[in-house]
Each structure stands twice: as structure tokens, then as C-alpha cells.
Design a protein around this motif. Sequence first.
Motif, PDB file in Angstrom:
ATOM      1  N   SER A   1       0.834  -1.213   0.000  1.00 51.25           N
ATOM      2  CA  SER A   1       0.000   0.000   0.000  1.00 51.25           C
ATOM      3  C   SER A   1       0.864   1.257   0.000  1.00 51.25           C
ATOM      4  CB  SER A   1      -0.970  -0.007   1.184  1.00 51.25           C
ATOM      5  OG  SER A   1      -0.306  -0.189   2.399  1.00 51.25           O
ATOM      6  N   LEU A   2       1.980   1.205   0.718  1.00 44.16           N
ATOM      7  CA  LEU A   2       2.921   2.337   0.737  1.00 44.16           C
ATOM      8  C   LEU A   2       3.459   2.600  -0.673  1.00 44.16           C
ATOM      9  CD1 LEU A   2       4.551   4.212   2.787  1.00 44.16           C
ATOM     10  CD2 LEU A   2       6.352   2.519   2.542  1.00 44.16           C
ATOM     11  N   SER A   3       3.835   1.551  -1.381  1.00 46.60           N
ATOM     12  CA  SER A   3       4.370   1.691  -2.745  1.00 46.60           C
ATOM     13  C   SER A   3       3.336   2.274  -3.692  1.00 46.60           C
ATOM     14  CB  SER A   3       4.829   0.332  -3.279  1.00 46.60           C
ATOM     15  OG  SER A   3       5.873  -0.172  -2.508  1.00 46.60           O
TER      16      SER A   3
ATOM     17  N   THR B   1      14.956   9.994   5.224  1.00 49.16           N
ATOM     18  CA  THR B   1      13.638   9.841   4.645  1.00 49.16           C
ATOM     19  C   THR B   1      13.485   8.410   4.154  1.00 49.16           C
ATOM     20  OG1 THR B   1      13.632  12.148   3.985  1.00 49.16           O
ATOM     21  CG2 THR B   1      12.057  10.700   2.892  1.00 49.16           C
ATOM     22  N   VAL B   2      12.484   7.744   4.683  1.00 49.10           N
ATOM     23  CA  VAL B   2      12.255   6.343   4.337  1.00 49.10           C
ATOM     24  C   VAL B   2      11.196   6.279   3.249  1.00 49.10           C
ATOM     25  CG1 VAL B   2      11.503   4.093   5.204  1.00 49.10           C
ATOM     26  CG2 VAL B   2      12.862   5.597   6.659  1.00 49.10           C
ATOM     27  N   THR B   3      11.552   5.662   2.139  1.00 52.15           N
ATOM     28  CA  THR B   3      10.625   5.454   1.029  1.00 52.15           C
ATOM     29  C   THR B   3      10.451   3.962   0.815  1.00 52.15           C
ATOM     30  OG1 THR B   3      12.369   5.420  -0.630  1.00 52.15           O
ATOM     31  CG2 THR B   3      11.408   7.577  -0.107  1.00 52.15           C
ATOM     32  N   SER B   4       9.481   3.605  -0.002  1.00 49.36           N
ATOM     33  CA  SER B   4       9.242   2.188  -0.274  1.00 49.36           C
ATOM     34  C   SER B   4      10.466   1.538  -0.931  1.00 49.36           C
ATOM     35  CB  SER B   4       8.001   2.003  -1.141  1.00 49.36           C
ATOM     36  OG  SER B   4       8.124   2.701  -2.357  1.00 49.36           O
ATOM     37  N   GLU B   5      11.146   2.288  -1.806  1.00 49.27           N
ATOM     38  CA  GLU B   5      12.333   1.726  -2.460  1.00 49.27           C
ATOM     39  C   GLU B   5      13.437   1.429  -1.452  1.00 49.27           C
ATOM     40  OE1 GLU B   5       9.940   3.728  -5.461  1.00 49.27           O
ATOM     41  OE2 GLU B   5      10.756   4.459  -3.591  1.00 49.27           O
ATOM     42  N   LEU B   6      13.591   2.277  -0.469  1.00 49.32           N
ATOM     43  CA  LEU B   6      14.594   2.051   0.570  1.00 49.32           C
ATOM     44  C   LEU B   6      14.242   0.802   1.387  1.00 49.32           C
ATOM     45  CD1 LEU B   6      17.175   3.022   1.941  1.00 49.32           C
ATOM     46  CD2 LEU B   6      15.769   4.505   3.379  1.00 49.32           C
TER      47      LEU B   6
ATOM     48  N   PHE C   1       6.964 -10.842   2.396  1.00 48.00           N
ATOM     49  CA  PHE C   1       6.825 -10.067   3.629  1.00 48.00           C
ATOM     50  C   PHE C   1       6.368  -8.638   3.357  1.00 48.00           C
ATOM     51  CE2 PHE C   1       9.610 -12.630   6.782  1.00 48.00           C
ATOM     52  CZ  PHE C   1       9.142 -13.813   6.244  1.00 48.00           C
ATOM     53  N   GLN C   2       6.318  -8.237   2.082  1.00 47.38           N
ATOM     54  CA  GLN C   2       5.839  -6.900   1.749  1.00 47.38           C
ATOM     55  C   GLN C   2       4.372  -6.723   2.119  1.00 47.38           C
ATOM     56  OE1 GLN C   2       5.951  -6.111  -2.473  1.00 47.38           O
ATOM     57  NE2 GLN C   2       4.988  -8.058  -2.974  1.00 47.38           N
TER      58      GLN C   2
END
Length: 180
Positions: free
Chosen positions: A35-37, A112-117, A131-132
Amino acid sequence: MLKITVPAAEFWDEIHEEFIYKKEQTLQLEHSLVSLSKWESKWNKAFLGKQEKTDEEILDYVRCMTLTQNIDPEVYTRLSAENYAAINAYIEAPMTATCLIEDKQARGHKETVTSELIYYWMISYNIPVEFQKWHLNRLLTLIRVCNVKNSPPKRRSKREMWNRNAAINAANRKRFGSKG
């Protein structure tokens, strides 16, 4: 997973001059990396960042969290204050009993935390892609545990080594009854 019930509603349609009745709707929501992505790919900014989000962005994150199929977009406009409170409590819940000491130490240092990180961290620690779909806080805790367990042992200072060696020497002198 969180299940919320959007209450039924009654509206007056001024064009057709009639009442419109909407049934209550149950939504299944999942706060996960998936959902974050979805949200970040639409809004092109970090969801977990400190930047304030507009009401539209928050509502869209609820849409991205929705697992229930074929939801009328109008349902999201009927979310109640109680629904939002339940969603916020669910997002903020740790979903784990694990508490790391490094969490308290790292509060001042945040990138800054992003989905790619997060995907990068998963790949780095060989965390399966399945696990995503975990609750995001639980996944982030697993990543922190991997980080702690994989970090090299802490080096001792010279003073700590001298004190340790002195204690060992004193114990050996006592044990063997020697003076030096």
C-alpha cells in the motif's frame, strides 16, 4: 488486517428530488509495503516523511490500503471520525512485542524512508518479498532486528581492555596464589 464498517447514509438528490440511501460497507485494510508503494508511486513523495499530508492524500492512502474489491469511490467520502481513529490506531500499532534499544538511540538520526529504501533493506537482508504484505511496522521491526544481529561487535576502548586484563590478571593471581 483491519476491518472497518462505513456507516449507512441517506442523501437528498436535489436534481431528481428524491432521497438516496447508501448501505453500510465493510472495508478490509492493510497497512503494508504494497500500500505504501502504491501511494508513493501516485504522489511521488515519501509517505513516512515528516511532511504534512493533505486530506486528499490521507484519503488516498486509505484507498491504497483497501483489500476489498469493487468499492464504490463514494464510500470513502462517508468515512466517519471513528473510522479514521481506528485507521490511525492500526497504522501506529507496533504489531510486534519486539522492542529494540537502538530505536530509542536512533530517534535523532532519521533519513527519509521510502518504499524503495525498504525494498533495498529487504533485499540486503534476504527478507522474502512475500513479507511486503506484512503490517509495515512489523516489517520495519524485522529489518531493525536484522540490522542489529548483522552489525559487527562493538570495539572496546583501550581503557576497557586494560580494565578487563587487569581484572583477569587479579583473578589469576588470586587463583594461583602468585604475586606477579
